[in-house]
Design a protein around this motif. Sequence first.
Motif, PDB file in Angstrom:
ATOM      1  N   GLN A  55       0.802  -1.214   0.000  1.00  0.00           N
ATOM      2  CA  GLN A  55       0.000   0.000   0.000  1.00  0.00           C
ATOM      3  C   GLN A  55       0.843   1.275   0.000  1.00  0.00           C
ATOM      4  N   GLN A  56       1.883   1.313   0.817  1.00  0.00           N
ATOM      5  CA  GLN A  56       2.647   2.549   0.969  1.00  0.00           C
ATOM      6  C   GLN A  56       3.751   2.716  -0.071  1.00  0.00           C
ATOM      7  N   VAL A  57       4.274   1.607  -0.566  1.00  0.00           N
ATOM      8  CA  VAL A  57       5.342   1.690  -1.563  1.00  0.00           C
ATOM      9  C   VAL A  57       4.805   1.518  -2.976  1.00  0.00           C
ATOM     10  N   ARG A  58       3.963   0.524  -3.163  1.00  0.00           N
ATOM     11  CA  ARG A  58       3.464   0.239  -4.509  1.00  0.00           C
ATOM     12  C   ARG A  58       2.123   0.894  -4.798  1.00  0.00           C
ATOM     13  N   GLY A  59       1.537   1.539  -3.792  1.00  0.00           N
ATOM     14  CA  GLY A  59       0.315   2.298  -4.020  1.00  0.00           C
ATOM     15  C   GLY A  59      -0.931   1.463  -4.219  1.00  0.00           C
ATOM     16  N   ALA A  60      -0.935   0.217  -3.771  1.00  0.00           N
ATOM     17  CA  ALA A  60      -2.113  -0.638  -3.916  1.00  0.00           C
ATOM     18  C   ALA A  60      -3.192  -0.218  -2.922  1.00  0.00           C
ATOM     19  N   SER A  61      -4.432  -0.373  -3.314  1.00  0.00           N
ATOM     20  CA  SER A  61      -5.531  -0.130  -2.387  1.00  0.00           C
ATOM     21  C   SER A  61      -5.598  -1.286  -1.395  1.00  0.00           C
ATOM     22  N   GLY A 112      13.680  -9.464  -1.574  1.00  0.00           N
ATOM     23  CA  GLY A 112      14.391  -8.905  -2.715  1.00  0.00           C
ATOM     24  C   GLY A 112      13.538  -7.991  -3.576  1.00  0.00           C
ATOM     25  N   ALA A 113      12.261  -7.828  -3.222  1.00  0.00           N
ATOM     26  CA  ALA A 113      11.364  -6.990  -4.022  1.00  0.00           C
ATOM     27  C   ALA A 113      11.725  -5.524  -3.863  1.00  0.00           C
ATOM     28  N   GLY A 114      11.663  -4.787  -4.957  1.00  0.00           N
ATOM     29  CA  GLY A 114      11.964  -3.365  -4.925  1.00  0.00           C
ATOM     30  C   GLY A 114      10.706  -2.522  -4.970  1.00  0.00           C
ATOM     31  N   ALA A 115      10.901  -1.233  -5.226  1.00  0.00           N
ATOM     32  CA  ALA A 115       9.771  -0.303  -5.267  1.00  0.00           C
ATOM     33  C   ALA A 115       8.945  -0.489  -6.530  1.00  0.00           C
ATOM     34  N   THR A 116       9.579  -1.004  -7.564  1.00  0.00           N
ATOM     35  CA  THR A 116       8.878  -1.256  -8.827  1.00  0.00           C
ATOM     36  C   THR A 116       9.137  -2.700  -9.232  1.00  0.00           C
ATOM     37  N   GLY A 117       8.604  -3.082 -10.362  1.00  0.00           N
ATOM     38  CA  GLY A 117       8.757  -4.459 -10.815  1.00  0.00           C
ATOM     39  C   GLY A 117       7.423  -5.170 -10.764  1.00  0.00           C
ATOM     40  N   SER A 118       7.312  -6.232 -11.513  1.00  0.00           N
ATOM     41  CA  SER A 118       6.026  -6.912 -11.627  1.00  0.00           C
ATOM     42  C   SER A 118       5.724  -7.741 -10.391  1.00  0.00           C
ATOM     43  N   TYR A 119       4.456  -7.820 -10.082  1.00  0.00           N
ATOM     44  CA  TYR A 119       3.990  -8.658  -8.969  1.00  0.00           C
ATOM     45  C   TYR A 119       4.337 -10.119  -9.222  1.00  0.00           C
ATOM     46  N   ALA A 120       4.171 -10.555 -10.477  1.00  0.00           N
ATOM     47  CA  ALA A 120       4.373 -11.967 -10.812  1.00  0.00           C
ATOM     48  C   ALA A 120       5.811 -12.406 -10.604  1.00  0.00           C
ATOM     49  N   SER A 121       6.772 -11.529 -10.875  1.00  0.00           N
ATOM     50  CA  SER A 121       8.177 -11.939 -10.784  1.00  0.00           C
ATOM     51  C   SER A 121       8.809 -11.615  -9.438  1.00  0.00           C
ATOM     52  N   GLU A 122       8.371 -10.540  -8.779  1.00  0.00           N
ATOM     53  CA  GLU A 122       9.046 -10.108  -7.551  1.00  0.00           C
ATOM     54  C   GLU A 122       8.348 -10.536  -6.264  1.00  0.00           C
ATOM     55  N   LEU A 123       7.044 -10.726  -6.316  1.00  0.00           N
ATOM     56  CA  LEU A 123       6.307 -11.027  -5.096  1.00  0.00           C
ATOM     57  C   LEU A 123       5.670 -12.411  -5.090  1.00  0.00           C
ATOM     58  N   LEU A 124       5.094 -12.801  -6.206  1.00  0.00           N
ATOM     59  CA  LEU A 124       4.341 -14.052  -6.250  1.00  0.00           C
ATOM     60  C   LEU A 124       5.158 -15.285  -5.874  1.00  0.00           C
TER      61      LEU A 124
END
Length: 240
Positions: A55-61, A112-124
């Motif tokens: 929410q605070q970094v990636r701006g998700a609701s 290892g997830a950064g401020a940007t990058g795809s959800y599928a590759s960095e978080l999933l």
Amino acid sequence: MTLPVVFVGVEARSAAPLVPLRLFSSRALSVSSGALALNGAAFLSMFFLTALYLQQVRGASPLTAGLQFLPMGATAIAGAAIATQLVHRLGTRTLQVIGALLSVVGLLLLGGAGATGSYASELLPGLLLFGLGITTLGVPAQISAISDVEHHEAGAASGVVTAVYQVGGALGLAIVTTLSITHVTDALGRGAGQQQALVDGFHRGLLIAAVFAIANVVISLATPQLRPDAEQVAEAAVAV
């Protein structure tokens, strides 16, 4: 520390204790309680920090952030089902070690997830592995704790491991959030941007959560290798 000491003192003198202290003579219950406490610490820390990060970094609701946790929930359910089927073949210790290792890898990937990058590759990937790991560890730990006590004390043992999980989670979350916030504050004091400081704090928190999971690998290696039959697994499931 005062309340636990008072509680133990009262239980030791009671004719009908809520938690019979003789339960802790069971190695399986004692070790499993420690494993579940660390599991709770790692899980609650990861969940809280990742929700804030999304929410605070990636701006998700809040809704979007919640939906992004759904795959982790799916693998957690799958892990519980798989562990229940395999525990009598592989044994409780083996499954707990596998679950702890999966948790470690999942947390390190998330860290290892950064401020940007795809959800599928960095978080999933990290979410999927962590979800699989927490229940692959949790199910055999719960079964081990219940299976090694007398039948009439299964309910009390279940209460112990549930309470320990909650307390471990609360303490772990307090430690992780305190150190993460301190790291963010220090980063801001050094001139880092707010977004980068938040990412650094997220990384620090998940690294500490990974330390909890690594400690669980060690504890799981010390747990008895039990191979409960189907009846024991069913009894433990009802008690838990």
